[in-house]
Design an enzyme around this catalytic site. Structure first.
Site, short mmCIF file in Angstrom:
data_model
loop_
_atom_site.label_atom_id
_atom_site.label_comp_id
_atom_site.label_asym_id
_atom_site.label_seq_id
_atom_site.Cartn_x
_atom_site.Cartn_y
_atom_site.Cartn_z
N HIS A 10 0.82 -1.22 0.00
CA HIS A 10 0.00 0.00 0.00
C HIS A 10 0.85 1.27 0.00
O HIS A 10 0.75 2.11 -0.89
CB HIS A 10 -0.94 0.01 1.20
CG HIS A 10 -1.86 -1.17 1.24
ND1 HIS A 10 -2.65 -1.52 0.17
CD2 HIS A 10 -2.10 -2.09 2.20
CE1 HIS A 10 -3.35 -2.60 0.48
NE2 HIS A 10 -3.03 -2.96 1.71
N CYS A 42 -6.68 -6.81 3.20
CA CYS A 42 -7.94 -6.68 3.92
C CYS A 42 -9.08 -7.41 3.20
O CYS A 42 -10.17 -7.55 3.75
CB CYS A 42 -8.31 -5.20 4.10
SG CYS A 42 -8.22 -4.24 2.58
N SER A 113 4.93 -4.95 7.35
CA SER A 113 4.96 -5.71 8.60
C SER A 113 4.84 -7.19 8.30
O SER A 113 4.61 -7.59 7.15
CB SER A 113 3.81 -5.27 9.52
OG SER A 113 2.56 -5.51 8.88
N ALA A 278 6.92 4.97 5.50
CA ALA A 278 5.46 5.04 5.55
C ALA A 278 4.89 3.64 5.71
O ALA A 278 5.55 2.64 5.43
CB ALA A 278 4.92 5.68 4.27
N GLY A 279 3.64 3.59 6.17
CA GLY A 279 2.93 2.31 6.25
C GLY A 279 3.21 1.53 7.51
O GLY A 279 3.60 2.08 8.54
#
Length: 442
Positions: A10, A42, A113, A278-279
């Site tokens: 993302h 998701c 992650s 980011a993220g």
């Protein structure tokens, strides 16, 4: 200008596409260890449950599209080391085993992650699965087809969605969590009680308030989950117990939270010169508390990735922080939350109050109407709004987006009382639910 991007889901995709537009003369190289980019994790439960038939629909970008924008995407390339002083990276081509080195002017860390994998006895047994990426989703679908009993460990959003999907596929489902409530981080007890009633009414077995201590199996496959309260027979286990930021590459070089999340400033800069992040790999500024926090959400990731592009050359657009706003649909219920729950606020030492509206969402003279449960949490002194939750069989979740804006702008319950909202009997009552909450507080 040479830009290297590490990781392309993302945040990486948002940063890369925006940078390609803003800096057409820049050389942009993306290193991604997987064989795909931009997978909407998701949507895994929707795919597992058969609502999304084609997994290809869960990708919103690909290397060919980035190539058209002038971006060189190196798939199946694993970055082994980063030298932030010398501005270079060491990379392994996972297809050939070749080791190569590359230099950068600007480095974008969007490494994401990885699911937390507990060190428990039997964790190596077959049919104990993770739920994060495209490959995981395909393995879950394949293994679930032959499983009658499935255990989901972790009753957060992903765990709940998977439990629902498996139940609708006719599986015998057990949901385990070490907290005493489902969705503990997102909702207060008056909400989770209703969710638990809905789950148990569908014959999903809830094993709450107990920790997993190990796994037992036969012929190399898991057959039992052992907890502090007993054992549960199973054919398949899916771990959904949280995520850990992938930041080993900058360990000892950049400032991080205790869990390893990179700390960035309001322009997405790490403590290392010319290194942005980011993220899921980094912390966010959490507006309800004013502190840095680790809240891995796709919405945070895409916003932060886009901000990297705008701030890459010079500080231009500040990050406004986040409220951790999120939503979920559980069977017939639409649920959303933003900011802090009352329990979280009190646990953080804040002195708060709350108001709860339990009403029909539109006038009773309408042919149909549904109950809605709205809760708003606010500071006792000053009445600043810090959190809210909503639940109804009618989709009223956009009210939480409104309250997210209220929290971001540090609005009070007094101000919420008289905000201008429209009235139309199809949608609401003369006093909007949010106005009602404000009025009840004052």
């Amino acid at each position: 200008m040479k830009i290297i991007v590490i990781g392309c889901t993302h945040a990486g995709t948002a940063a890369t596409t925006q940078m390609a537009k803003l800096y057409p003369d820049a050389e942009i190289v993306v290193y991604e260890r997987n064989d795909n980019i931009s997978f909407l994790s998701c949507g895994i439960a929707l795919h597992v449950g058969g609502i999304v038939k084609d997994a290809a629909q869960l990708f919103y970008a690909n290397p060919a599209q980035l190539a058209e924008m002038g971006v060189a995407t190196r798939m199946r390339h694993d970055v082994l080391a980063v030298d932030t002083i010398g501005k270079k990276v060491q990379v392994k081509n996972l297809a050939t085993g070749e080791i190569l080195y590359d230099r950068y002017d600007k480095l974008v860390m969007t490494t994401g992650s990885w699911p937390i994998i507990p060190k428990l006895a039997g964790i190596e047994l077959a049919n104990i699965l993770l739920c994060k990426n495209y490959a995981h989703s395909q393995t879950i679908i394949q293994k679930a087809a032959d499983a009658a009993k499935i255990t989901v460990i972790g009753a957060g959003y992903i765990g709940i969605e998977l439990a629902e999907a498996f139940q609708q596929l006719g599986k015998e489902v057990t949901l385990i969590d070490n907290t005493d409530r489902v969705l503990f981080k997102y909702l207060d007890r008056e909400y989770t009680e209703r969710v638990e009633e809905e789950l148990t009414s569908r014959q999903i077995r809830l094993a709450l308030g107990q920790g997993v201590t190990g796994f037992a199996g036969e012929a190399g496959k898991v057959t039992r989950v052992v907890t502090t309260a007993g054992e549960y027979e199973t054919d398949l286990v899916v771990l959904c117990i949280g995520f850990r930021p992938n930041t080993e590459l900058l360990k000892g070089q950049a400032n991080m939270l205790d869990n390893g999340a990179l700390i960035v400033d309001e322009y997405m800069r790490t403590s290392c010169p010319d290194v942005f992040a980011a993220g899921d790999s980094c912390a966010i500024h959490y507006n309800p508390t004013g502190q840095d926090a680790y809240i891995p959400l796709a919405t945070n990731a895409v916003r932060m990735g886009a901000l990297i592009a705008r701030n890459l050359v010079k500080p231009t657009v500040k990050y406004m922080g986040t409220q951790g706003t999120s939503g979920i649909k559980i069977y017939d219920y639409h649920i959303a939350s933003t900011g802090m729950t009352e329990q979280a606020a009190r646990s953080a030492g804040m002195i708060v109050k709350s108001v709860t509206i339990n009403d029909n969402y539109r006038p009773e003279f309408m042919p149909t109407y549904e109950k809605v449960l709205l809760k708003v949490v606010y500071e006792e002194t000053g009445r600043r709004i810090i959190g809210a939750q909503i639940m109804s069989k009618a989709d009223l979740t956009q009210a939480i987006n409104t309250l997210s804006v209220c929290i971001q702008n540090e609005m009070t319950m007094d101000e919420l009382s008289f905000v201008d909202f429209f009235f139309q009997p199809h949608y609401n009552k003369p006093w909007n639910l949010l106005n009602q909450a404000g009025l009840q507080a004052i």
